[in-house]
Scaffold this motif. Structure first.
Motif, PDB file in Angstrom:
ATOM      1  N   PHE A  79       0.775  -1.021  -0.026  1.00 45.06           N
ATOM      2  CA  PHE A  79      -0.039   0.084   0.006  1.00 45.06           C
ATOM      3  C   PHE A  79       0.938   1.195   0.069  1.00 45.06           C
ATOM      4  N   THR A  80       0.402   2.327  -0.535  1.00 46.47           N
ATOM      5  CA  THR A  80       1.137   3.451  -0.806  1.00 46.47           C
ATOM      6  C   THR A  80       0.627   4.173   0.176  1.00 46.47           C
ATOM      7  N   ASP A  81       1.338   5.600   0.513  1.00 47.32           N
ATOM      8  CA  ASP A  81       0.476   6.642   1.349  1.00 47.32           C
ATOM      9  C   ASP A  81      -0.851   7.209   0.906  1.00 47.32           C
ATOM     10  N   GLU A  82      -0.962   7.290  -0.485  1.00 46.55           N
ATOM     11  CA  GLU A  82      -2.177   7.724  -0.991  1.00 46.55           C
ATOM     12  C   GLU A  82      -3.414   6.699  -0.893  1.00 46.55           C
ATOM     13  N   ASP A  83      -2.947   5.333  -0.870  1.00 42.46           N
ATOM     14  CA  ASP A  83      -3.844   4.286  -0.740  1.00 42.46           C
ATOM     15  C   ASP A  83      -4.348   4.340   0.825  1.00 42.46           C
ATOM     16  N   VAL A  84      -3.465   4.402   1.689  1.00 42.90           N
ATOM     17  CA  VAL A  84      -3.928   4.474   2.988  1.00 42.90           C
ATOM     18  C   VAL A  84      -4.614   5.681   3.370  1.00 42.90           C
ATOM     19  N   ASP A  85      -4.420   6.832   2.743  1.00 40.84           N
ATOM     20  CA  ASP A  85      -5.037   8.142   3.063  1.00 40.84           C
ATOM     21  C   ASP A  85      -6.543   7.845   2.390  1.00 40.84           C
ATOM     22  N   PHE A  86      -6.654   7.007   1.047  1.00 45.10           N
ATOM     23  CA  PHE A  86      -8.180   6.736   0.970  1.00 45.10           C
ATOM     24  C   PHE A  86      -8.800   5.952   1.601  1.00 45.10           C
ATOM     25  N   LEU A  87      -8.194   4.995   2.183  1.00 48.69           N
ATOM     26  CA  LEU A  87      -8.918   4.205   3.245  1.00 48.69           C
ATOM     27  C   LEU A  87      -9.345   4.791   4.577  1.00 48.69           C
ATOM     28  N   ARG A  88      -8.525   5.591   4.779  1.00 53.04           N
ATOM     29  CA  ARG A  88      -9.009   6.405   6.112  1.00 53.04           C
ATOM     30  C   ARG A  88     -10.553   7.311   5.739  1.00 53.04           C
ATOM     31  N   SER A  89     -10.487   7.497   4.629  1.00 47.63           N
ATOM     32  CA  SER A  89     -11.796   8.296   4.146  1.00 47.63           C
ATOM     33  C   SER A  89     -12.996   7.571   3.882  1.00 47.63           C
ATOM     34  N   VAL A  90     -12.804   6.183   3.864  1.00 51.30           N
ATOM     35  CA  VAL A  90     -14.052   5.392   3.827  1.00 51.30           C
ATOM     36  C   VAL A  90     -14.285   3.914   4.574  1.00 51.30           C
ATOM     37  N   LEU A  91     -13.278   3.958   5.504  1.00 54.13           N
ATOM     38  CA  LEU A  91     -13.581   3.096   6.637  1.00 54.13           C
ATOM     39  C   LEU A  91     -14.354   4.065   7.540  1.00 54.13           C
ATOM     40  N   PRO A  92     -15.182   3.456   8.299  1.00 53.39           N
ATOM     41  CA  PRO A  92     -15.774   3.928   9.648  1.00 53.39           C
ATOM     42  C   PRO A  92     -14.700   5.075  10.390  1.00 53.39           C
ATOM     43  N   PRO A  93     -15.176   6.167  10.672  1.00 53.66           N
ATOM     44  CA  PRO A  93     -14.156   6.966  11.465  1.00 53.66           C
ATOM     45  C   PRO A  93     -13.809   6.750  12.764  1.00 53.66           C
ATOM     46  N   ASN A  94     -14.296   5.475  13.404  1.00 51.84           N
ATOM     47  CA  ASN A  94     -13.863   5.054  14.733  1.00 51.84           C
ATOM     48  C   ASN A  94     -12.867   4.208  14.368  1.00 51.84           C
ATOM     49  N   THR A  95     -12.442   3.695  13.279  1.00 56.08           N
ATOM     50  CA  THR A  95     -11.130   2.988  12.989  1.00 56.08           C
ATOM     51  C   THR A  95      -9.978   3.260  13.814  1.00 56.08           C
ATOM     52  N   ASP A  96      -9.454   2.446  14.470  1.00 54.01           N
ATOM     53  CA  ASP A  96      -7.958   2.742  14.998  1.00 54.01           C
ATOM     54  C   ASP A  96      -7.118   3.163  14.279  1.00 54.01           C
ATOM     55  N   PRO A  97      -6.409   4.470  14.342  1.00 56.14           N
ATOM     56  CA  PRO A  97      -5.299   4.983  13.574  1.00 56.14           C
ATOM     57  C   PRO A  97      -4.371   4.167  13.421  1.00 56.14           C
ATOM     58  N   ALA A  98      -3.994   3.193  14.341  1.00 58.04           N
ATOM     59  CA  ALA A  98      -2.855   2.291  14.266  1.00 58.04           C
ATOM     60  C   ALA A  98      -3.025   1.247  13.182  1.00 58.04           C
ATOM     61  N   PHE A  99      -4.226   0.889  12.868  1.00 59.91           N
ATOM     62  CA  PHE A  99      -4.519   0.047  11.734  1.00 59.91           C
ATOM     63  C   PHE A  99      -3.804   0.558  10.291  1.00 59.91           C
ATOM     64  N   PHE A 100      -4.100   1.521  10.180  1.00 58.97           N
ATOM     65  CA  PHE A 100      -3.365   2.069   8.870  1.00 58.97           C
ATOM     66  C   PHE A 100      -1.949   2.077   8.776  1.00 58.97           C
ATOM     67  N   LYS A 101      -1.455   2.273   9.986  1.00 59.76           N
ATOM     68  CA  LYS A 101       0.018   2.080  10.060  1.00 59.76           C
ATOM     69  C   LYS A 101       0.294   0.580   9.804  1.00 59.76           C
ATOM     70  N   PHE A 102      -0.479  -0.368  10.331  1.00 61.88           N
ATOM     71  CA  PHE A 102      -0.184  -1.658   9.854  1.00 61.88           C
ATOM     72  C   PHE A 102      -0.240  -1.884   8.401  1.00 61.88           C
ATOM     73  N   LEU A 103      -1.298  -1.278   7.739  1.00 60.82           N
ATOM     74  CA  LEU A 103      -1.550  -1.455   6.370  1.00 60.82           C
ATOM     75  C   LEU A 103      -0.530  -1.009   5.510  1.00 60.82           C
ATOM     76  N   ARG A 104       0.089   0.078   5.999  1.00 60.08           N
ATOM     77  CA  ARG A 104       1.139   0.937   5.298  1.00 60.08           C
ATOM     78  C   ARG A 104       2.529  -0.095   5.354  1.00 60.08           C
ATOM     79  N   GLU A 105       2.729  -0.886   6.071  1.00 60.64           N
ATOM     80  CA  GLU A 105       3.926  -1.803   6.260  1.00 60.64           C
ATOM     81  C   GLU A 105       3.325  -3.128   5.911  1.00 60.64           C
ATOM     82  N   LEU A 106       2.395  -3.278   5.378  1.00 61.67           N
ATOM     83  CA  LEU A 106       1.939  -4.686   5.091  1.00 61.67           C
ATOM     84  C   LEU A 106       2.612  -5.067   3.502  1.00 61.67           C
ATOM     85  N   ASP A 107       2.988  -6.528   3.476  1.00 59.84           N
ATOM     86  CA  ASP A 107       3.336  -6.849   2.141  1.00 59.84           C
ATOM     87  C   ASP A 107       3.092  -8.626   2.091  1.00 59.84           C
TER      88      ASP A 107
END
Length: 554
Positions: A79-107
């Protein structure tokens, strides 16, 4: 044909990254991944399988395709930074921010993929791919892998059926780009119809990316754009023998046209001058590649006469015309008439090149009309197929599914009210059993930890769809259908060129018994479970019903 060059391989991988980024998936993959992550289960080892439930087109087999693209997709999954930013905008607002860090490091460094070799004949319910790794990651891969395998396998299987209908000698040209479901559908179709048995494509980008031979000359629009011989320019052509003096090709062709009309007792007044001008203009541009479409006006009264005149002029100058294309009417009858005229010209004018002219047929060809060509007398050497091939009009989807079969080393099974939708639990091995003549007759699905079956040794198994009835079989030979193709972030099996995979398809289809590769009413191929796997299925079904009272437990 050689394997693609390094530049071409790089272009294919870039193409995959652009066409299939990690966001090309369904939203619920991310909501499930988040729920796994939130519960601390995202790193649990899990195993999924990809398979289809019914052979396509009412046939007896399918072909497995798309593995090459799946491997490139896994290798570039991030995932790119742009991908993760978009996911922040479409997942429910109460999604834990640490999840997006997890996604950014995923391979996919923790993912392993084992599969049937690409280009292999496969059958319904046989696991084509096994994807294992951390639960959240292998869940996220589901939709993308299905997208890459479903259409590729379907259109490859469709191409193989066209090849069987056409027979081994007739050349097949895929020309469906303009009718395909979008640019990506067109490119995928060109690649996998070639792998399925077609010889050529009209798709230039497919030729560039995949090394597929490309072919094409002219459309009716080119022919109808000319009205007069005055539009032909230049009007001369240099002979092959190196004579520096250019020849007036128009005058030469007119002379030949008079002689052809005299030979065939044709009426010069019905010949279309614009068509002759189009043929001449193209022949001057490509004297070694002259293959016009001859039915823009009338094949018998104009197109064929004009072709023969131009082709004879080219032969006199030392060139070799290629042939003609028929695109309307009764292709079989017309091809016979055209071939007869070619033979007359060859004999009367002593021009041997006319004996090797080819006739291309294109006219909304379907599998059924292709089969009819083999039943009727005709002289068509190349058939171009578009709409019915690339859109798979007889069946628009293969219906592959991706199902969980193991978590934390424990088998998992979906038990559905529809028995057809139940899954087979556990990590598996798949073996193909062949008879003494080398024809496969049964695919055995067993648990991975079981010892493999042995050639010449009887074994008992349970065919799918036969309830609890077992059969005893004795294979003459046994082949394993599983290979490790990806592990620890790396492709571990050589990536084959389209030509190499095409050769595998031809070899695999040839092993089938005729009763299994009949296009109409084929015999059903047997897929069976080992005794141990069948016992596991029975045990889980029984346990599922026994565990239904958990709410009453203390």
């Amino acid at each position: 044909m050689a394997a693609p060059s390094g530049d071409t391989c790089g272009a294919m991988e870039r193409s995959i990254r652009e066409r299939v980024p990690p966001l090309l998936t369904d939203l619920y993959q991310f909501t499930m991944a988040y729920a796994y992550w939130r519960a601390g289960r995202h790193q649990e080892p899990a195993v999924f399988e990809l398979f289809f439930r019914d052979n396509p087109f009412g046939g007896g087999f399918s072909l497995f395709a798309g593995l090459h693209d799946c491997l490139l997709f896994l290798r570039s999954f991030r995932f790119t930074d742009e991908d993760v930013d978009f996911l922040r905008s479409v997942l429910p607002p109460n999604t834990d921010p640490a999840f997006f860090k997890f996604l950014r490091e995923l391979d996919c460094s923790g993912v392993t993929l084992r599969s049937v070799p690409e280009g292999t004949v496969v059958f319904a319910r046989v696991p084509l791919m096994e994807v294992s790794g951390p639960l959240a990651v292998v869940q996220l891969l589901e939709t993308s892998l299905l997208c890459l395998v479903n259409y590729a396998s379907l259109v490859c299987s469709n191409a193989a059926r066209f090849r069987l209908a056409a027979g081994p000698r007739r050349k097949l040209l895929e020309m469906g780009l303009r009718r395909a479901q979008g640019p990506d559908g067109g490119l995928t179709a060109s690649r996998y119809t070639y792998i399925g048995g077609f010889d050529l494509t009209s798709n230039v980008q497919a030729g560039f990316l995949f090394g597929i031979p490309v072919a094409g000359t002219m459309a009716h629009s080119y022919v109808t754009s000319f009205t007069s011989l005055e539009e032909v320019w230049p009007q001369t052509l240099v002979a092959v023998n190196g004579d520096p003096d250019p020849v007036d090709i128009i005058s030469l062709t007119k002379g030949w046209l008079s002689r052809v009309c005299e030979l065939l007792k044709a009426q010069p007044g019905k010949i279309h001058e614009g068509e002759l001008a189009a043929f001449l203009s193209y022949a001057i541009a490509y004297p070694q590649n002259f293959l016009p479409v001859v039915d823009s006006y009338s094949v018998k009264c104009s197109g064929l006469l004009n072709f023969c005149a131009v082709a004879l002029a080219l032969c006199e100058l030392g060139y070799r015309p290629v042939g003609v294309r028929l695109d309307s009417g009764d292709l079989c009858r017309q091809s016979i008439d055209v071939h007869h005229v070619f033979r007359l010209c060859s004999e009367h004018f002593s021009v041997a090149a006319f004996d090797s002219l080819i006739i291309v047929g294109t006219n909304n060809i379907s599998e059924e009309s292709m089969a009819e060509l083999n039943k009727k007398e005709n002289e068509i050497g190349v058939v171009g197929v578009g709409t019915h091939l690339v859109t798979c009009t007889k069946q628009p989807s293969l219906g592959c599914v991706y199902k969980l079969v193991e978590v934390r080393g424990t088998p998992r099974m979906k038990i559905s009210e529809d028995p057809e939708k139940s899954t087979v639990p556990g990590r598996k091995a798949v073996y193909r059993l062949t008879d003494a003549e080398g024809h496969p007759f049964l695919d055995l699905v067993s648990l991975a930890e079981e010892s493999p079956p042995e050639a010449g040794v009887p074994l008992s198994c349970f065919p799918l769809g036969c309830e609890n009835s077992s059969v005893s079989v004795t294979p003459a030979q046994i082949g394993c259908l599983r290979q490790e193709a990806f592990t620890k972030g790396q492709v571990t099996h050589p990536l084959c060129s389209a030509a190499e995979t095409r050769a595998k398809v031809q070899s695999s289809v040839q092993t089938l018994h005729p009763r299994h590769k009949r296009l109409q009413d084929p015999d059903s191929y047997t897929v069976a479970l080992s005794e141990k796997l069948h016992s596991l299925v029975t045990e889980i079904r029984r346990g599922s019903s026994n565990n239904s009272n958990f709410l009453l437990a203390n």
